[in-house]
Design a protein around this motif. Sequence first.
Motif, PDB file in Angstrom:
ATOM      1  N   SER A  60       0.825  -0.827   0.713  1.00  0.00           N
ATOM      2  CA  SER A  60      -0.013   0.248  -0.029  1.00  0.00           C
ATOM      3  C   SER A  60       0.712   1.073   0.341  1.00  0.00           C
ATOM      4  N   SER A  61       2.105   1.481   0.638  1.00  0.00           N
ATOM      5  CA  SER A  61       2.734   2.010   0.661  1.00  0.00           C
ATOM      6  C   SER A  61       3.451   2.192  -0.310  1.00  0.00           C
ATOM      7  N   ALA A  62       4.264   1.470  -0.786  1.00  0.00           N
ATOM      8  CA  ALA A  62       4.481   1.627  -2.200  1.00  0.00           C
ATOM      9  C   ALA A  62       3.228   2.347  -3.808  1.00  0.00           C
ATOM     10  N   ARG A  63       1.958   1.575  -3.008  1.00  0.00           N
ATOM     11  CA  ARG A  63       1.150   2.250  -4.111  1.00  0.00           C
ATOM     12  C   ARG A  63       0.694   3.764  -4.316  1.00  0.00           C
ATOM     13  N   LEU A  64       0.782   3.977  -2.557  1.00  0.00           N
ATOM     14  CA  LEU A  64       0.770   5.434  -2.528  1.00  0.00           C
ATOM     15  C   LEU A  64       1.537   6.729  -2.722  1.00  0.00           C
ATOM     16  N   ASN A  65       3.016   6.412  -3.342  1.00  0.00           N
ATOM     17  CA  ASN A  65       3.498   6.711  -3.374  1.00  0.00           C
ATOM     18  C   ASN A  65       3.356   7.111  -4.848  1.00  0.00           C
ATOM     19  N   ALA A  66       3.379   5.822  -5.553  1.00  0.00           N
ATOM     20  CA  ALA A  66       2.495   5.699  -7.167  1.00  0.00           C
ATOM     21  C   ALA A  66       1.629   6.918  -7.636  1.00  0.00           C
ATOM     22  N   GLU A  67       0.745   7.089  -6.256  1.00  0.00           N
ATOM     23  CA  GLU A  67      -0.538   7.865  -6.551  1.00  0.00           C
ATOM     24  C   GLU A  67      -0.313   8.822  -6.529  1.00  0.00           C
ATOM     25  N   THR A  68       0.892   9.380  -5.605  1.00  0.00           N
ATOM     26  CA  THR A  68       0.553  11.428  -4.928  1.00  0.00           C
ATOM     27  C   THR A  68       1.673  11.246  -6.029  1.00  0.00           C
ATOM     28  N   ALA A  69       2.608  11.012  -6.509  1.00  0.00           N
ATOM     29  CA  ALA A  69       3.764  11.383  -7.868  1.00  0.00           C
ATOM     30  C   ALA A  69       2.472  11.083  -9.258  1.00  0.00           C
ATOM     31  N   ALA A  70       1.889  11.153  -9.675  1.00  0.00           N
ATOM     32  CA  ALA A  70       0.927  10.645 -10.390  1.00  0.00           C
ATOM     33  C   ALA A  70       0.431  12.091 -10.660  1.00  0.00           C
ATOM     34  N   LEU A  71      -0.513  12.363  -8.909  1.00  0.00           N
ATOM     35  CA  LEU A  71      -1.002  13.439  -9.076  1.00  0.00           C
ATOM     36  C   LEU A  71      -0.194  15.143  -9.067  1.00  0.00           C
ATOM     37  N   TRP A  72       1.223  14.319  -8.898  1.00  0.00           N
ATOM     38  CA  TRP A  72       2.579  15.093  -8.933  1.00  0.00           C
ATOM     39  C   TRP A  72       2.282  16.174 -10.924  1.00  0.00           C
ATOM     40  N   GLU A  73       2.444  14.213 -11.695  1.00  0.00           N
ATOM     41  CA  GLU A  73       2.411  14.364 -13.041  1.00  0.00           C
ATOM     42  C   GLU A  73       1.134  15.275 -13.464  1.00  0.00           C
ATOM     43  N   GLU A  74       0.395  15.001 -13.005  1.00  0.00           N
ATOM     44  CA  GLU A  74      -1.292  15.802 -12.962  1.00  0.00           C
ATOM     45  C   GLU A  74      -1.086  17.177 -12.741  1.00  0.00           C
ATOM     46  N   LYS A  75      -0.601  17.956 -11.871  1.00  0.00           N
ATOM     47  CA  LYS A  75      -0.537  19.265 -11.248  1.00  0.00           C
ATOM     48  C   LYS A  75       0.733  19.770 -12.936  1.00  0.00           C
ATOM     49  N   ASN A  76       1.332  19.109 -12.835  1.00  0.00           N
ATOM     50  CA  ASN A  76       2.678  19.764 -13.634  1.00  0.00           C
ATOM     51  C   ASN A  76       1.576  19.908 -14.954  1.00  0.00           C
ATOM     52  N   GLN A  77       1.252  18.381 -15.806  1.00  0.00           N
ATOM     53  CA  GLN A  77       1.003  19.076 -16.736  1.00  0.00           C
ATOM     54  C   GLN A  77      -0.191  19.633 -16.873  1.00  0.00           C
ATOM     55  N   ARG A  78      -0.663  20.362 -15.486  1.00  0.00           N
ATOM     56  CA  ARG A  78      -1.913  21.277 -16.226  1.00  0.00           C
ATOM     57  C   ARG A  78      -0.933  22.437 -16.305  1.00  0.00           C
ATOM     58  N   ILE A  79       0.351  22.764 -15.494  1.00  0.00           N
ATOM     59  CA  ILE A  79       0.523  23.941 -15.489  1.00  0.00           C
ATOM     60  C   ILE A  79       0.888  24.411 -17.127  1.00  0.00           C
ATOM     61  N   GLN A  80       1.346  23.517 -17.618  1.00  0.00           N
ATOM     62  CA  GLN A  80       1.947  23.301 -19.361  1.00  0.00           C
ATOM     63  C   GLN A  80       1.277  23.261 -19.979  1.00  0.00           C
TER      64      GLN A  80
END
Length: 433
Positions: free
Chosen positions: A87-107
Amino acid sequence: MALTEVAVERLRVGVFIHLNASWMQHPFLTNKFKIRSEKQIKVLRALGIAQVRVDPDRSDCEPLEPSEVLAAGTDVTLAENASAVVSSARLNAETAALWEEKNQRIQKLKERRTRLNQCAKRYTSSANLARKLISLLQSRPGEALRESNALVSGMIDELGGDQETTVQLINLKHLGENSYFHAINVVALALVLGRDLLLNVNELRLLGLGALFHDLGHQQVPSRILLKKEPFTTPELMVYRRHPTLGLEMVKRLPTLPQPVVEIIAKHHEHLDGTGYPQGLRGDDIGLLTRVISIVNRYDNLCNGFGARRGLSPHQAVSVMYAKEKGRYDEQVLNTFISCLGVYPPGTVVRLDDERIAVVTSVNRDNLARPNVLVYEPDVPKEEAVILNLLEEELKVRESLHVDSLNREQIEYLNVSDKLSYYFESKKQGRGG
């Protein structure tokens, strides 16, 4: 109701929160949002955020009671304990996915700003050319018509055959009070509407030329009337309402203008129900291209006002035309126009159902009542302001607002103006929103 500090452990889906962290310290698109999934709560915990502020008025439910948190914490199965590492590994992946989405929105927003700047340059260039051509039409009609055809043909090429082309608001500061900006607004809106009505290229060219010259008769109306800030007197109104006839008299000396363009100049204020002017024509006496211009011209005049008339919001303008003036217009053309602009056209300032203020940037063809909006979020840098698709976010517009209801900070952040200018952005140039 005042905001209350609440431990992250007490959060659940439906609670509206304010984060105390800087916008750049978390992967969420905004510092204020409603919790929509357990994943968001887990990400908050993983970031080490212990407390958030809860807005009871914008929440669907109250936070968990401390006793409920304690009970939930002790009711853990062996299977859940065994999967903690996974679950911890999955959470890290989900957090990274949110950061990626945010950065894509900014771009994506930065790219959209670039495209809108290009639209603004094309709009300004077209308006400047319109000024030249309208004044040149009487002295050198052949040259004026050639250059006018080139201007309109260029705009048709920009429009292309792309059914995804969207009307875009072009916010220009200190927009002048003159007919040249109005002419280009009418050309741009008419071409998008004509494209959706499946007009062919030649019909679009005639439509564009008619839109460009529809107010030619204004040149024969005294400036003291055209520029008057107070309501017209009855004699002044009678003089103003002669401008279609005056325009017709002008073009009679210019045999190079095609007949459909001449009709638009003469009849763009006529209505299908006979209530228009100068002749009170009805039905079949008004051609399709003129019907298009009469709708687009009325919309732009309602939005930007004229003389003593105060401009309406785009949503108010569409509402007036549909609810109070529907009998004046061709039903198919009016319905198609509304589908082009949406229930809340670009430039409409709205309050969302979560109380946030936003400005509509473009239409959602899948749901005309849920457009794409740029949201006022003072915690988010203006240059990286968030654009939301209301359909994807499951948000609705609560009400439309007039720009006068905003404070100076909101006006600057959303870059809204009391004068609206429209152009279009086609898919081949890249779409925003």
